[in-house]
Write an enzyme that holds these catalytic residues in place. Structure first.
Site, PDB file in Angstrom:
ATOM      1  N   HIS A 130      -6.437 -20.106  12.966  1.00 46.83           N
ATOM      2  CA  HIS A 130      -8.284 -19.648  12.646  1.00 46.83           C
ATOM      3  C   HIS A 130      -8.036 -18.882  11.648  1.00 46.83           C
ATOM      4  O   HIS A 130      -9.017 -18.753  10.085  1.00 46.83           O
ATOM      5  CB  HIS A 130      -8.791 -20.052  13.837  1.00 46.83           C
ATOM      6  CG  HIS A 130     -10.107 -20.193  13.600  1.00 46.83           C
ATOM      7  ND1 HIS A 130     -10.734 -21.408  12.816  1.00 46.83           N
ATOM      8  CD2 HIS A 130     -10.977 -19.734  13.569  1.00 46.83           C
ATOM      9  CE1 HIS A 130     -11.519 -21.216  12.504  1.00 46.83           C
ATOM     10  NE2 HIS A 130     -12.474 -19.803  13.112  1.00 46.83           N
ATOM     11  N   ASP A 146       0.891  -0.754   0.121  1.00 50.13           N
ATOM     12  CA  ASP A 146       0.259   0.212   0.147  1.00 50.13           C
ATOM     13  C   ASP A 146       1.172   1.012   0.200  1.00 50.13           C
ATOM     14  O   ASP A 146       1.976   1.662   0.725  1.00 50.13           O
ATOM     15  CB  ASP A 146      -0.925  -0.418   1.936  1.00 50.13           C
ATOM     16  CG  ASP A 146      -2.000   0.934   1.435  1.00 50.13           C
ATOM     17  OD1 ASP A 146      -1.758   2.162   0.266  1.00 50.13           O
ATOM     18  OD2 ASP A 146      -2.395   1.216   2.325  1.00 50.13           O
ATOM     19  N   CYS A 191     -13.997 -26.465  10.388  1.00 47.52           N
ATOM     20  CA  CYS A 191     -13.373 -25.810   9.968  1.00 47.52           C
ATOM     21  C   CYS A 191     -11.658 -26.646  10.106  1.00 47.52           C
ATOM     22  O   CYS A 191     -11.442 -27.901  10.870  1.00 47.52           O
ATOM     23  CB  CYS A 191     -12.482 -24.679  10.930  1.00 47.52           C
ATOM     24  SG  CYS A 191     -10.897 -23.668  10.683  1.00 47.52           S
ATOM     25  N   CYS A 236      -7.588 -25.404  14.347  1.00 48.00           N
ATOM     26  CA  CYS A 236      -9.197 -26.820  15.460  1.00 48.00           C
ATOM     27  C   CYS A 236      -8.933 -28.045  14.867  1.00 48.00           C
ATOM     28  O   CYS A 236      -9.384 -28.552  15.814  1.00 48.00           O
ATOM     29  CB  CYS A 236     -10.397 -26.197  14.675  1.00 48.00           C
ATOM     30  SG  CYS A 236     -10.622 -24.356  14.201  1.00 48.00           S
ATOM     31  N   ASP A 253      -7.817  -7.266   1.474  1.00 47.20           N
ATOM     32  CA  ASP A 253      -7.061  -7.068   2.460  1.00 47.20           C
ATOM     33  C   ASP A 253      -7.501  -6.516   3.774  1.00 47.20           C
ATOM     34  O   ASP A 253      -8.591  -5.323   3.633  1.00 47.20           O
ATOM     35  CB  ASP A 253      -5.932  -6.455   2.572  1.00 47.20           C
ATOM     36  CG  ASP A 253      -6.001  -4.971   3.413  1.00 47.20           C
ATOM     37  OD1 ASP A 253      -5.275  -4.120   3.648  1.00 47.20           O
ATOM     38  OD2 ASP A 253      -6.347  -4.210   1.855  1.00 47.20           O
ATOM     39  N   CYS A 263      -8.832 -26.225  10.072  1.00 44.71           N
ATOM     40  CA  CYS A 263      -7.142 -25.204  10.022  1.00 44.71           C
ATOM     41  C   CYS A 263      -6.542 -26.147  11.170  1.00 44.71           C
ATOM     42  O   CYS A 263      -6.339 -26.629  12.211  1.00 44.71           O
ATOM     43  CB  CYS A 263      -7.477 -24.053  10.581  1.00 44.71           C
ATOM     44  SG  CYS A 263      -7.685 -24.145  12.340  1.00 44.71           S
TER      45      CYS A 263
END
Length: 381
Positions: free
Chosen positions: A344, A92, A313, A318, A275, A315
């Site tokens: 997560h 940015d 989930c 998890c 983002d 991930c």
């Protein structure tokens, strides 16, 4: 694919699935970009980002220019070597950070003067100097210097933001010369559709003039000036018209937006890239996204819950840790608690956009959107 080519893989209504080529590999949309403001996604290693399926990471020009300095990043071999991330990176321009310091900012036709939050020193940036800094940092995608208007603001002030941003877009495009980096223009205009469309028109005129004189095109377009205090519904009064006014053959990037429902709805309007610090900031505070809506992991109801954060989930957090354990860490202030919730939350948004892309490829985005909006998670925005 040639460098910075954009291929439209599929559409479903206004939703799109793109493939975009950079020096550090291609990325596919719709997609969410984790924010690594100071060349780090807080609490997460670059190896973990890769494992989560992160495609593009965002870093911030303002903060890197102040500390450690763009020259230091360049001496390290550029931002990829400096932070050990071999995928595409976007910087940015720092415009949002600069204009959030409203009391210390002075604008003129030449550029912007602001006071560093690090040492109080006065800093002056022209569009050309901002391009020099971003080219030293060496991300795959640079953003033009722009003026971001707050909300609410008078229409006259928002018009000024469009005027400055348009004039600076021309100078940024002329000053940007690094062949292995592309430049995105930024649309401003607040919540005023007429000013938004004027901003798009002026960006395209800047590009046409550049090409007519042998210069370059914008590699894509940011849509800035949303998520600055307005409601979800107010943003969507104009977002779709703005997105679809931009060229079809380049990415459309809605800047600073990371709420799951907002992402799903924005994809339906033709937006490709997102983002936001929301996933990591709330993760460090112990708030987890989930299929049932956001969860405060400090809540006592999780004390003896030995199931995963989210049963839907996959991930690492998890798969390997219970709600009870993560709550214990968060309540005790252990850094691992914030790290696990951050892992997560990032997986949640990255996976959400992967599923959105598959829905576009299947030409079933209307079904995906409808199912999302009827889910418990959709109520949480």
């Amino acid at each position: 694919m040639a460098l910075f080519d954009c291929i439209i893989d599929a559409t479903s209504g206004h939703a799109r699935a793109l493939t975009y080529e950079t020096v550090h590999g291609s990325f596919q949309t719709p997609m969410f970009m984790p924010v690594g403001t100071r060349a780090t996604v807080k609490g997460i290693t670059t190896d973990q980002l890769r494992e989560l399926g992160s495609q593009v990471v965002l870093a911030n020009t303002y903060h890197l220019a102040m500390r450690p300095g763009a020259e230091v990043v360049a001496e390290a071999g550029g931002i990829h070597a400096f932070m050990n991330y071999d995928g595409p990176i976007l910087t940015d321009s720092g415009g949002f950070q600069v204009f959030s310091l409203a009391d210390t900012v002075k604008l003129d036709d030449d550029g912007v003067t602001f006071q560093s939050v690090y040492d109080g020193e006065k800093v002056h940036w022209t569009p050309e100097e901002n391009m020099e800094v971003q080219q030293l940092i060496g991300a795959d995608i640079a953003m033009q210097l722009d003026q971001c208007a707050p909300y609410p603001a008078t229409k006259e002030f928002v018009q000024q933001a469009v005027d400055y941003s348009s004039a600076w877009a021309k100078r940024c495009l002329a000053a940007h010369t690094r062949a292995d980096q592309t430049l995105f223009g930024i649309v401003q205009g607040g919540m005023h559709l007429d000013l938004r469309l004027e901003s798009v028109r002026r960006l395209l005129e800047v590009e046409d003039e550049s090409v007519a004189h042998g210069g370059r095109r914008f590699g894509g377009f940011g849509i800035g000036g949303y998520s600055v205090g307005e409601s979800h519904d107010v943003m969507f009064e104009t977002l779709g018209d703005v997105a679809r006014a931009l060229p079809e053959n380049r990415p459309r990037y809605l800047m600073g937006v990371g709420n799951p429902t907002t992402l799903v709805c924005a994809v339906a309007e033709g937006v490709d890239m997102f983002d936001c610090v929301l996933a990591t900031r709330t993760g460090r505070m112990g708030t987890a996204f989930s299929s049932q809506g956001r969860m405060n992991m400090k809540n006592a109801k999780h004390k003896r819950d030995f199931g995963p954060l989210d049963s839907e989930c996959s991930c690492p957090a998890c798969a390997n840790y219970s709600r009870a354990y993560i709550r214990h860490l968060v309540v005790q202030g252990e850094m691992l608690g914030g790290i696990l919730v951050t892992i997560h939350n990032l997986h949640y948004l990255l996976d959400l956009m992967r599923r959105a892309r598959q829905a576009v490829l299947n030409d079933e985005y209307d079904v995906f959107l409808s199912e999302w909006m009827s889910s418990p998670a959709a109520l949480d925005y």
